[in-house]
Design an enzyme around this catalytic site. Sequence first.
Site, PDB file in Angstrom:
ATOM      1  N   LEU A 203      35.905  33.464  32.581  1.00 43.32           N
ATOM      2  CA  LEU A 203      37.293  33.845  32.310  1.00 43.32           C
ATOM      3  C   LEU A 203      37.308  35.263  31.758  1.00 43.32           C
ATOM      4  CD1 LEU A 203      39.982  32.100  32.280  1.00 43.32           C
ATOM      5  CD2 LEU A 203      39.663  31.966  29.812  1.00 43.32           C
ATOM      6  N   HIS A 204      37.980  36.178  32.459  1.00 40.30           N
ATOM      7  CA  HIS A 204      38.054  37.531  31.895  1.00 40.30           C
ATOM      8  C   HIS A 204      39.283  38.334  32.310  1.00 40.30           C
ATOM      9  CE1 HIS A 204      36.395  38.573  35.862  1.00 40.30           C
ATOM     10  NE2 HIS A 204      36.804  39.807  35.643  1.00 40.30           N
ATOM     11  N   ARG A 205      40.156  37.768  33.174  1.00 40.68           N
ATOM     12  CA  ARG A 205      41.296  38.575  33.639  1.00 40.68           C
ATOM     13  C   ARG A 205      42.299  38.753  32.506  1.00 40.68           C
ATOM     14  NH1 ARG A 205      39.155  38.854  38.553  1.00 40.68           N
ATOM     15  NH2 ARG A 205      39.192  41.069  38.145  1.00 40.68           N
ATOM     16  N   ARG A 240      35.291  41.012  26.961  1.00 42.88           N
ATOM     17  CA  ARG A 240      36.751  41.098  26.727  1.00 42.88           C
ATOM     18  C   ARG A 240      37.251  39.789  26.118  1.00 42.88           C
ATOM     19  NH1 ARG A 240      41.608  43.358  28.855  1.00 42.88           N
ATOM     20  NH2 ARG A 240      40.615  44.768  30.308  1.00 42.88           N
ATOM     21  N   ASP A 281      38.346  32.836  36.972  1.00 40.86           N
ATOM     22  CA  ASP A 281      39.355  33.786  37.459  1.00 40.86           C
ATOM     23  C   ASP A 281      38.662  34.999  38.072  1.00 40.86           C
ATOM     24  OD1 ASP A 281      38.467  35.098  35.188  1.00 40.86           O
ATOM     25  OD2 ASP A 281      40.375  34.998  34.125  1.00 40.86           O
TER      26      ASP A 281
END
Length: 380
Positions: A203-205, A240, A281
């Site tokens: 998950l990083h968007r 992030r 994502d």
Amino acid sequence: MKVVHLVGARPNFIKIAPIMRALGRFGVEQSLIHTGQHYDDSLSDHFFSDLEIPRPDLNLSVGSGSHAVQTGRMLIALEPVLQRSRPDWLLTVGDVNSTLAGALVASKLGLPIAHVEAGLRSGDRNMPEEINRVLTDALGEALFTTERSANENLAAEGIDADRIRFVGNVMIDTLDRFRPRAAARAVHEALGLEVGKYLLATLHRPENVDDPTRLESILEAFAETARACRLPLVLPLHPRTSMNVRGFGLDRTLRSLIVLTPLGYLDFLCLMDHAAAALTDSGGVQEETTVLGVPCVTLRDTTDRPVTLTAGTNELFHGDVSELPAVVRARVAEGRRPCRPPLWDGRAAARIAHAIAHELPERNADSPEGQLRRLAIHAV
Ligand code: UD1
Ligand code: UDP
């Protein structure tokens, strides 16, 4: 013939590895510039060693920053380098800020741009990657695409067909080459996990991780999904995301998950190949799970890689996150279904190298067409 490659972020390294190898076989002179967009060992150096990529000839060390700051630093640092080296091609991959910076600098110096993974579109201009893609493709002289939908997208934007070549997917070249080596790592065993008996998530968007309420609800849904499926959930955390988890005070949401630092390519591929399902994502993971046959649930409203939906194992999830456990449980029950979309055959880089070395020399910087382009730019 001289080609300068520009990379900067994790997925770029995975794409450039087979391209440099294939161009080397054609005796093309190559150099590699790293913008420094990603700089942690776990997002950068680790990939160079895992994937046997030559050390960059130059690292611009731009680091992190807002889009304008990061891209601006790249433009300023890159221009004199390309002015000095005047390659026949500037080759840029993917859709990150480094990709666009390379295209902007090269185009204003009159240098032809080859863009690998051209034409992918989500249709969502809120994504920074969508802006990077549209602009890079508008400037590219040779646009190499991974799936047919990309050719259609480019045609719809008025781009001449003779600039576009459908070559397949270099991410899959890398996967095919390194899969046996990845399997030998047996990371799942080291983590006490059984083959096919765990979930893997990334998950990083920004749309998922930059808003505290959204991030909290997804991480809670991950924990609930693990409970509902009775499977442990492994989550290698992008910086992030880990920064936001800490900043928003959400550490408690990770307690029942197996949280890891970002993994190197081989370790991550090993875990993906043995997972019951992936939740993600990421663009690259949607493609890799399609070829591995691992069910994939993508937490996004759209995908820029529609062939992973129509032919592969991917499914978009944009509903209420409370429904995630049921969706994932159903996907796990379906089991694996490997699929190879057209030209995802491990030979995409060879096609790109052949095109650059043999089919496109008339577009080089030193061709009559290239010289005219430079003259026109200098006249302005
Ligand atoms: C970037 C790309 C995204 C791609 C992703 C791959 C853009 C606009 N985004 O997103 O398309 O999917 O890379 O992983 O180009 N950080 C570190 N260490 C690093 C790099 C970053 O701690 O080595 C942290 C910094 O706090 C930074 C944040 O991560 O501010 C975001 O990094 P950045 O490169 O701006 O964007 P990504 O989210 O990584
Ligand atoms: N990946 C990795 N380690 C991780 C997570 C992902 O090696 O901990 C790989 C993954 O296999 C894929 C690539 O990174 O090849 C995707 O990169 P990312 O998700 O960062 O970017 P995107 O594809 O979304 O642009």
